[in-house]
Design a protein around this motif. Sequence first.
Motif, PDB file in Angstrom:
ATOM      1  N   ASP A 170      42.339  21.609 -27.407  1.00  0.00           N
ATOM      2  CA  ASP A 170      41.330  21.912 -27.092  1.00  0.00           C
ATOM      3  C   ASP A 170      40.239  21.307 -28.132  1.00  0.00           C
ATOM      4  OD1 ASP A 170      39.887  23.389 -25.208  1.00  0.00           O
ATOM      5  OD2 ASP A 170      39.800  25.249 -26.303  1.00  0.00           O
ATOM      6  N   GLY A 171      39.139  20.688 -27.721  1.00  0.00           N
ATOM      7  CA  GLY A 171      38.183  20.125 -28.611  1.00  0.00           C
ATOM      8  C   GLY A 171      38.159  18.726 -28.700  1.00  0.00           C
ATOM      9  N   MET A 172      39.478  18.074 -28.039  1.00  0.00           N
ATOM     10  CA  MET A 172      39.747  16.546 -28.068  1.00  0.00           C
ATOM     11  C   MET A 172      38.695  16.006 -27.162  1.00  0.00           C
ATOM     12  SD  MET A 172      43.817  15.888 -27.698  1.00  0.00           S
ATOM     13  CE  MET A 172      44.724  15.756 -29.181  1.00  0.00           C
ATOM     14  N   THR A 173      38.504  14.414 -27.721  1.00  0.00           N
ATOM     15  CA  THR A 173      37.839  13.538 -26.936  1.00  0.00           C
ATOM     16  C   THR A 173      39.112  12.773 -26.351  1.00  0.00           C
ATOM     17  OG1 THR A 173      35.629  13.719 -27.593  1.00  0.00           O
ATOM     18  CG2 THR A 173      36.244  11.637 -26.579  1.00  0.00           C
ATOM     19  N   ILE A 174      39.173  12.632 -24.982  1.00  0.00           N
ATOM     20  CA  ILE A 174      40.450  12.044 -24.392  1.00  0.00           C
ATOM     21  C   ILE A 174      39.836  10.910 -23.511  1.00  0.00           C
ATOM     22  CG2 ILE A 174      42.523  12.430 -23.108  1.00  0.00           C
ATOM     23  CD1 ILE A 174      42.253  15.272 -23.672  1.00  0.00           C
ATOM     24  N   LEU A 175      40.467   9.669 -23.788  1.00  0.00           N
ATOM     25  CA  LEU A 175      40.092   8.506 -22.924  1.00  0.00           C
ATOM     26  C   LEU A 175      41.316   8.269 -21.765  1.00  0.00           C
ATOM     27  CD1 LEU A 175      38.337   6.194 -21.820  1.00  0.00           C
ATOM     28  CD2 LEU A 175      39.555   4.861 -23.915  1.00  0.00           C
ATOM     29  N   ASP A 176      41.097   8.398 -20.496  1.00  0.00           N
ATOM     30  CA  ASP A 176      42.046   8.129 -19.556  1.00  0.00           C
ATOM     31  C   ASP A 176      41.708   6.724 -18.923  1.00  0.00           C
ATOM     32  OD1 ASP A 176      43.656   7.834 -17.348  1.00  0.00           O
ATOM     33  OD2 ASP A 176      43.029   9.655 -16.515  1.00  0.00           O
ATOM     34  N   VAL A 177      42.285   5.499 -19.624  1.00  0.00           N
ATOM     35  CA  VAL A 177      41.658   4.363 -19.086  1.00  0.00           C
ATOM     36  C   VAL A 177      42.733   3.915 -18.163  1.00  0.00           C
ATOM     37  CG1 VAL A 177      43.319   3.272 -20.996  1.00  0.00           C
ATOM     38  CG2 VAL A 177      41.115   1.982 -20.262  1.00  0.00           C
ATOM     39  N   GLY A 178      41.942   3.458 -16.852  1.00  0.00           N
ATOM     40  CA  GLY A 178      42.555   3.052 -15.890  1.00  0.00           C
ATOM     41  C   GLY A 178      42.746   4.255 -15.056  1.00  0.00           C
ATOM     42  N   CYS A 179      41.788   5.228 -14.908  1.00  0.00           N
ATOM     43  CA  CYS A 179      42.089   6.553 -14.340  1.00  0.00           C
ATOM     44  C   CYS A 179      42.353   6.649 -12.847  1.00  0.00           C
ATOM     45  CB  CYS A 179      40.784   7.579 -14.735  1.00  0.00           C
ATOM     46  SG  CYS A 179      39.492   6.960 -13.687  1.00  0.00           S
ATOM     47  N   GLY A 180      42.044   5.648 -12.240  1.00  0.00           N
ATOM     48  CA  GLY A 180      42.440   5.853 -10.947  1.00  0.00           C
ATOM     49  C   GLY A 180      41.663   6.796 -10.125  1.00  0.00           C
ATOM     50  N   PRO A 181      42.456   7.714  -9.209  1.00  0.00           N
ATOM     51  CA  PRO A 181      41.780   8.757  -8.544  1.00  0.00           C
ATOM     52  C   PRO A 181      41.763   9.997  -9.229  1.00  0.00           C
ATOM     53  CG  PRO A 181      43.960   8.679  -7.674  1.00  0.00           C
ATOM     54  CD  PRO A 181      43.801   7.396  -8.775  1.00  0.00           C
ATOM     55  N   GLY A 182      42.269   9.891 -10.686  1.00  0.00           N
ATOM     56  CA  GLY A 182      41.723  11.015 -11.712  1.00  0.00           C
ATOM     57  C   GLY A 182      43.046  11.876 -11.721  1.00  0.00           C
ATOM     58  N   PHE A 183      44.346  11.415 -11.522  1.00  0.00           N
ATOM     59  CA  PHE A 183      45.590  12.258 -11.323  1.00  0.00           C
ATOM     60  C   PHE A 183      45.726  12.869 -12.850  1.00  0.00           C
ATOM     61  CE2 PHE A 183      50.248  12.310 -11.865  1.00  0.00           C
ATOM     62  CZ  PHE A 183      50.599  13.044 -10.754  1.00  0.00           C
ATOM     63  N   PHE A 184      45.608  12.030 -13.914  1.00  0.00           N
ATOM     64  CA  PHE A 184      45.665  12.744 -15.119  1.00  0.00           C
ATOM     65  C   PHE A 184      44.396  13.152 -15.563  1.00  0.00           C
ATOM     66  CE2 PHE A 184      49.228   9.615 -14.980  1.00  0.00           C
ATOM     67  CZ  PHE A 184      50.343  10.629 -15.337  1.00  0.00           C
TER      68      PHE A 184
END
Length: 187
Positions: free
Chosen positions: A40-54
């Motif tokens: 909790d509280g993290m800033t997360i980058l999903d690079v190449g997120c596509g359709p948002g699976f992760f």
Amino acid sequence: METKKKRQMVCPVQMAGLLDNRLRRLIQNPKKLLEPYIQDGMTILDVGCGPGFFSIEMAKMLTHTGKVIAADLQEGMLDIVKRKILGTELEARIELHKCAEDKIGISEKVDFVIAFYMVHEVSNQESLFRELKSILKPNGKIYIIEPKFHVSKNSFEKMKDKTTELGFQIAETPKFVFSRAVVLTIN
């Protein structure tokens, strides 16, 4: 001409359905894969997120504070994520970001980056890793997962060598079905 070549390497929006389905959830369970790294509280980058699976699953793990920056080169992929989260509590936890051809383009510092099956699609990996290093917070981690069917063991080892030359340290080499994986931190 080179732009066309780069775009051909990127998984097209028309394939988005293959990137988010029940079978994939069984084989590549986002919660099981990422829960040890998400707090909790993290800033997360999903690079190449596509359709948002992760992206969507990581946002669910952020129960009180924090956010996921879902970044993709293709506006169509971001539109899919937007439709999935519209009107839900996840809308406040997921920030959509369109990348440029040769740059992620965020300046916000992040705690965690996931790059799932996308590094092999990047023509200038050194530039990608330099940019990721510039936005990673101290003690932050980058989790890179690449498909064995696209990335040979030798190519993956060369990629890892490049990251260590740029100042990253290999924290873990998780075992992941049909994939090669590494978790990096900054030296």
